[in-house]
Design a protein around this motif. Structure first.
Motif, PDB file in Angstrom:
ATOM      1  N   ILE A   1     -10.936   8.040  -4.543  1.00  0.00           N
ATOM      2  CA  ILE A   1     -10.327   9.106  -5.333  1.00  0.00           C
ATOM      3  C   ILE A   1     -11.108   9.393  -6.606  1.00  0.00           C
ATOM      4  N   PRO A   2     -11.491   8.368  -7.380  1.00  0.00           N
ATOM      5  CA  PRO A   2     -12.223   8.679  -8.611  1.00  0.00           C
ATOM      6  C   PRO A   2     -13.532   9.407  -8.332  1.00  0.00           C
TER       7      PRO A   2
ATOM      8  N   MET B   1      -6.267   5.610 -10.880  1.00  0.00           N
ATOM      9  CA  MET B   1      -7.474   5.840 -10.089  1.00  0.00           C
ATOM     10  C   MET B   1      -8.161   7.168 -10.421  1.00  0.00           C
ATOM     11  N   GLY B   2      -8.075   7.612 -11.672  1.00  0.00           N
ATOM     12  CA  GLY B   2      -8.744   8.848 -12.070  1.00  0.00           C
ATOM     13  C   GLY B   2      -8.095  10.089 -11.494  1.00  0.00           C
ATOM     14  N   TRP B   3      -6.816  10.027 -11.248  1.00  0.00           N
ATOM     15  CA  TRP B   3      -6.113  11.144 -10.621  1.00  0.00           C
ATOM     16  C   TRP B   3      -6.102  12.353 -11.544  1.00  0.00           C
ATOM     17  N   ARG B   4      -6.528  13.498 -10.961  1.00  0.00           N
ATOM     18  CA  ARG B   4      -6.495  14.758 -11.695  1.00  0.00           C
ATOM     19  C   ARG B   4      -5.888  15.874 -10.878  1.00  0.00           C
TER      20      ARG B   4
ATOM     21  N   GLN C   1      -9.247  17.986  -3.500  1.00  0.00           N
ATOM     22  CA  GLN C   1      -9.834  16.904  -2.689  1.00  0.00           C
ATOM     23  C   GLN C   1      -9.016  15.619  -2.821  1.00  0.00           C
ATOM     24  N   GLN C   2      -8.550  15.345  -4.039  1.00  0.00           N
ATOM     25  CA  GLN C   2      -7.758  14.136  -4.248  1.00  0.00           C
ATOM     26  C   GLN C   2      -6.426  14.231  -3.511  1.00  0.00           C
TER      27      GLN C   2
ATOM     28  N   ILE D   1       0.474   6.863  -7.392  1.00  0.00           N
ATOM     29  CA  ILE D   1      -0.760   7.249  -8.084  1.00  0.00           C
ATOM     30  C   ILE D   1      -0.559   8.489  -8.963  1.00  0.00           C
TER      31      ILE D   1
ATOM     32  N   THR E   1      -4.006   3.578 -16.566  1.00  0.00           N
ATOM     33  CA  THR E   1      -5.216   4.355 -16.282  1.00  0.00           C
ATOM     34  C   THR E   1      -5.938   3.810 -15.060  1.00  0.00           C
ATOM     35  N   LEU E   2      -6.025   2.487 -14.980  1.00  0.00           N
ATOM     36  CA  LEU E   2      -6.685   1.861 -13.832  1.00  0.00           C
ATOM     37  C   LEU E   2      -5.928   2.168 -12.547  1.00  0.00           C
TER      38      LEU E   2
ATOM     39  N   ARG F   1       0.174   7.942 -17.691  1.00  0.00           N
ATOM     40  CA  ARG F   1      -1.051   7.832 -18.492  1.00  0.00           C
ATOM     41  C   ARG F   1      -1.149   8.976 -19.479  1.00  0.00           C
TER      42      ARG F   1
ATOM     43  N   ALA G   1     -14.049  11.676  -6.279  1.00  0.00           N
ATOM     44  CA  ALA G   1     -13.823  13.067  -5.879  1.00  0.00           C
ATOM     45  C   ALA G   1     -13.743  13.994  -7.080  1.00  0.00           C
TER      46      ALA G   1
ATOM     47  N   ARG H   1      -6.947  13.683   0.150  1.00  0.00           N
ATOM     48  CA  ARG H   1      -7.205  12.282   0.460  1.00  0.00           C
ATOM     49  C   ARG H   1      -5.905  11.483   0.386  1.00  0.00           C
ATOM     50  N   LEU H   2      -5.119  11.749  -0.643  1.00  0.00           N
ATOM     51  CA  LEU H   2      -3.885  10.991  -0.832  1.00  0.00           C
ATOM     52  C   LEU H   2      -2.884  11.294   0.271  1.00  0.00           C
TER      53      LEU H   2
ATOM     54  N   ASP I   1     -12.095   8.399 -15.647  1.00  0.00           N
ATOM     55  CA  ASP I   1     -11.495   7.570 -16.693  1.00  0.00           C
ATOM     56  C   ASP I   1     -12.084   6.179 -16.656  1.00  0.00           C
ATOM     57  N   THR I   2     -12.187   5.700 -15.457  1.00  0.00           N
ATOM     58  CA  THR I   2     -12.766   4.375 -15.300  1.00  0.00           C
ATOM     59  C   THR I   2     -13.447   4.330 -13.949  1.00  0.00           C
TER      60      THR I   2
ATOM     61  N   THR J   1      -6.822  17.215  -8.143  1.00  0.00           N
ATOM     62  CA  THR J   1      -7.722  18.192  -7.537  1.00  0.00           C
ATOM     63  C   THR J   1      -7.384  18.317  -6.053  1.00  0.00           C
TER      64      THR J   1
ATOM     65  N   GLN K   1      -9.902   5.271   1.414  1.00  0.00           N
ATOM     66  CA  GLN K   1      -9.592   6.648   1.006  1.00  0.00           C
ATOM     67  C   GLN K   1      -9.123   6.682  -0.438  1.00  0.00           C
TER      68      GLN K   1
ATOM     69  N   LEU L   1       0.660   4.107  -2.951  1.00  0.00           N
ATOM     70  CA  LEU L   1       0.057   5.420  -2.745  1.00  0.00           C
ATOM     71  C   LEU L   1       0.828   6.549  -3.454  1.00  0.00           C
TER      72      LEU L   1
ATOM     73  N   SER M   1     -13.966   2.860 -10.995  1.00  0.00           N
ATOM     74  CA  SER M   1     -13.384   1.761 -10.225  1.00  0.00           C
ATOM     75  C   SER M   1     -14.040   1.607  -8.866  1.00  0.00           C
TER      76      SER M   1
ATOM     77  N   ILE N   1       0.851  -1.198   0.000  1.00  0.00           N
ATOM     78  CA  ILE N   1       0.000   0.000   0.000  1.00  0.00           C
ATOM     79  C   ILE N   1       0.880   1.240   0.000  1.00  0.00           C
TER      80      ILE N   1
END
Lengths: 453, 381
Positions: free
Chosen positions: B336-337, A192-195, A199-200, A165, A188-189, A172, B339, A203-204, B344-345, A197, B332, A162, B347, A158
């Protein structure tokens, strides 16, 4: 004609660190094939062992643990590298750690994975490993070992994932045109849709902070519990109250040495000189020296207390270690593992990096020998009036040992092609912080957050 | 004439060859009585590749020379052996690839059957337990010369009357119905040839033990009192039929004792320090704990040594805290997706399914662990 804009620090960082993911040389493939050949030879040796039983090894009824346990303790030991560098230095906010955290965390995961295989190989009957769960006894240090190592492996995975990401998100985006569809889908998977932001990020960072604090006591408990497998017995040399801290310090000692070696190799082959500088080697060299001195103190204390009391069985052990057939290995550990590295680290003559890396190599070799000196001679001293045990590793054990080290290097080599070896976002942040203090949080990878929305 | 001489030479040579061939034992058959040096091949199939019992007969009183030859050269690794001859307590040097022949020489001065075997944990160990050395009775000793008869006319010299040597008597008695694990009182009575007790004499007690080899082991010694009685307390640990002897000098008295099995385990290990616990021992399982026959595992039971609030729960709670921290961190990350509006996917479902699977697996493992058999059912709570 417009003049070319100079490459920014971030752009150069991305290009340098992502370059190995884009292309591979013939030398790389040759090296992978070489390591693979050793691993395959080790697999063949294991098949021979499965076929003929543990009689194919040098282990017998008196000396019933051998190279496999030595490798187990060694690999679990160097797995402490990631915890120390990444977690402790993160918690203490040591900014210089950022270029080396990824390698350190990777050492942890790979080393635990290889180390955890060793007791299964040592079992002889690998299918019986489930008995530990089905018939486990809470009184057994072996069960404590299983629980702590499994917890540490999961936590380290983990903790490795982390900080990856944002870098997976970067890959990607950057390799969208050059990577295959499958590879792109995987990145891409994992991203985890990281952009990036707020909030992200919140959280991270919260998750990383929790893991950094959680993983430290777990790492200390792992090698303490590994030491309990020995110190909960009544054997001479093992029956010691100081084994817990002795093993932990030894693990940190060899872990730092491992990071130094890995840093030097990847710095050289992937041209990371701008990011992994002399400062990193110097700082880790100081840590190496500090842990060397603590380990030396514990070693002296250990043998002094044993030698002062000189119980009959411990007298036999000390004679075996210092004057008998194991004397060469014991004194090799003392001189090559502690005296020479101390001299190299204290006397600052000559070039910094070669001097420190040589010390690190000597430390790692000597610490493997030290694990041999801990495991084997104590078993050779009989518990009843009987003959002393003898142990000579066979080609099967040496082959599996070589395969373990080759597998360690192979996994590292392959990982260098699928993930950045330097945490790009953390190094970028650190660079921003050094350039403009307080502004690092507002930017990532050279672009202010306000420009990203 | 020449032809006859030639035939004689050929016949003598053939006889010599035949005699020398019997020096190496034929495989698959019991050995004949051996008179010269004997070579025995040792490999994983048995002695001289003889599966099952391998016998070697020798006459008592003869000088024996046995050469063991290493026969596992076809194996890809070394398979060392050390041969031990029971009764004569002879152990060879290690026989292996580097030392392929070892020879022992001894005098076969004891009649009987003696087992010889490999005492190392080797490949084919089971087959190499079946060697048997049979020492046959030797030739009868020559008769003692007859006493001289007086010559005619000569007065006979009266011979002095023979007085038997004064040999003390030693008896040993044991209690009736002895039991393994219970103290056994051994009583020895030492008297002189007149039947008077011998005081302050040291007598030694022995039993026979089978530990790598069978032989006498001294239990202890004690001194006779004014009645010539010596008492020794001994607690046997194994049930069965065992010989017990008492010796005074060269005089020995032996008796056999039949020890019955103990009703309960007589070995009570220390359970450590009895710390105050919130409650009594709690057992949760299919059936209560009970001592079972050797080889059978105790029944599955969930045992809490100090009741519901025991150290075990603290340990389990610590481990569960660590793993729940991991799940919280992963939760947590898996959020993330959600938020961001850009997906993209998706998950999130994979995260939920994954977490559910891991939680279920974790519960299963913990249940397996805590309901594992407890291996110390006889320990006090």
């Amino acid at each position: 004609m417009r003049a070319r804009e100079p490459e920014t620090l971030h752009a150069r960082l991305e290009r340098t660190v992502l370059n190995p993911l884009r292309q591979s040389t013939r030398g790389y493939y040759a090296f992978v094939l070489f390591l693979l050949a050793i691993v395959v030879w080790g697999a063949y040796a294991y098949i021979v062992q499965l076929r003929y039983g543990l009689l194919a090894t040098g282990m017998r009824d008196v000396v019933m643990w051998g190279l496999y346990l030595v490798n187990f303790v060694f690999f679990i030991g160097i797995s402490h590298a990631g915890t120390l560098i990444s977690a402790i230095l993160r918690v203490t906010n040591a900014g210089w750690r950022t270029p080396v955290t990824r390698m350190a965390e990777l050492i942890t995961v790979v080393a635990i994975s290889i180390g955890a295989l060793m007791p299964i190989i040592d079992l002889g009957h690998p299918e019986r490993v489930w008995h530990i769960i089905a018939y486990g006894r809470f009184q057994s240090p072996l069960l404590w070992d299983i629980i702590s190592i499994t917890s540490y492996l999961f936590g380290s995975l983990i903790y490795l994932y982390l900080p990856l990401i944002p870098d997976f998100a970067l890959i990607r985006d950057r390799l969208r045109s050059s990577a295959s569809t499958l590879r792109l889908r995987i990145y891409t998977l994992l991203a985890m849709g990281w952009r990036n932001t707020p909030q992200q990020r919140q959280r991270l960072e919260k998750a990383i902070g929790i893991m950094a604090i959680t993983i430290i006591p777990i790492a200390v408990s792992v090698h303490t519990v590994v030491s309990y497998v020995f110190s909960m017995t009544l054997r001479p040399g093992w029956d010691s109250t100081v084994f817990g801290i002795y093993f932990v310090i030894g693990a940190i000692f060899s872990g730092i040495a491992s990071i130094l070696i890995v840093m030097a190799i990847f710095r050289k082959f992937y041209h990371l000189e701008e990011y992994i500088t002399e400062k990193h080697f110097r700082n880790l060299g100081y840590l190496l020296l500090a842990t060397l001195l603590i380990y030396l103190y514990l070693t002296i204390g250990e043998y002094l207390t044993v030698g002062y009391k000189l119980r009959v069985d411990e007298k036999h052990l000390l004679t075996l270690l210092m004057l008998g057939k194991n004397a060469f290995w014991f004194w090799f550990f003392v001189i090559a593992g502690m005296v020479i590295p101390a001299v190299l680290l204290i006397i600052r003559r000559g070039r910094v990096i070669p001097r420190i890396v040589v010390a690190a190599v000597l430390v790692n070799v000597a610490m493997w020998v030290k694990r041999f000196v801990i495991v084997i001679p104590s078993l050779q001293v009989p518990l009843m009036p009987f003959e002393f045990g003898a142990y000579t590793p066979t080609w099967v054990e040496w082959s599996i040992t070589a395969a373990a080290f080759a597998a360690f290097m192979l996994i590292f080599t392959i990982f260098a092609k699928v993930m950045p070896l330097i945490s790009i976002w953390e190094v970028a942040e650190e660079s921003e912080e050094e350039a403009v203090p307080g502004q690092a949080e507002a930017t990532l990878l050279g672009r202010p957050l306000s420009e990203r929305s | 004439m020449m032809k006859f001489k030639l035939l004689l030479i050929i016949g003598a040579t053939a006889l010599l060859l035949l005699l020398s061939a019997t020096a190496v034992l034929p495989s698959g058959a019991s050995a004949q009585e051996e008179k010269g040096p004997v070579r025995i091949e040792v490999n994983r199939e048995g002695f001289s590749k003889t599966p099952g019992e391998f016998e070697l007969e020798i006459e008592e009183g003869r000088e024996v020379e046995l050469t063991f030859v290493y026969g596992d050269n076809d194996l890809p690794y070394n398979n060392p052996h050390v041969i031990f001859i029971n009764g004569y307590n002879i152990k060879t040097d290690t026989l292996d690839q580097e030392n392929p022949e070892v020879t022992v020489r001894f005098l076969a001065d004891k009649e009987g059957e003696f087992n010889f075997m490999c005492i190392l944990a080797c490949v084919g160990h089971a087959e190499l337990q079946k060697g048997k050395l049979i020492v046959l009775p030797g030739a009868e000793p020559p008769p003692s010369p007859a006493p001289e008869q007086p010559q005619a006319g000569q007065p006979s010299t009266p011979s002095a009357p023979e007085t038997p040597p004064a040999i003390p008597s030693l008896t040993l008695s044991v209690p009736d119905q002895p039991q393994a694990g219970q103290p056994l009182t051994l009583t020895a009575v030492l008297q002189n040839d007149q039947g008077d007790p011998i005081e302050n004499a040291t007598v030694r007690f022995y039993t026979e033990v089978d530990f790598f080899t069978t032989g006498p082991v001294e239990l202890g010694e004690t001194i006779t009192d004014e009645q010539g009685v010596a008492i020794f307390e001994y607690t046997p640990r194994l049930a069965g039929d065992i010989p017990i002897s008492v010796c005074y000098g060269a005089i020995e008295a032996t008796t056999r004792v039949s020890l019955s099995r103990a009703d309960e385990p007589f070995y009570q290990p220390e359970a450590g320090i009895s710390l105050p616990a919130p409650g009594d021992e709690v057992l949760v399982g299919l059936e209560p704990l009970a001592s079972e026959e050797a080889g059978a595992a105790p029944s599955t039971v969930f045992r809490l040594p100090g009741g519901i609030l025991s150290w075990l729960l603290i340990f389990v709670a610590t481990v569960m805290l660590i793993w729940s921290t991991y799940f919280r961190v992963l939760y947590q990350v898996f959020r993330i997706p959600a938020a961001t509006e850009i997906a993209d996917t998706d998950s999130r479902r994979a995260a939920s399914v994954g977490m559910a699977a891991v939680v279920l697996l974790g519960i299963l493992l913990v249940l397996l662990l805590v309901t594992g058999p407890d291996s110390h059912p006889h320990l006090p709570g």
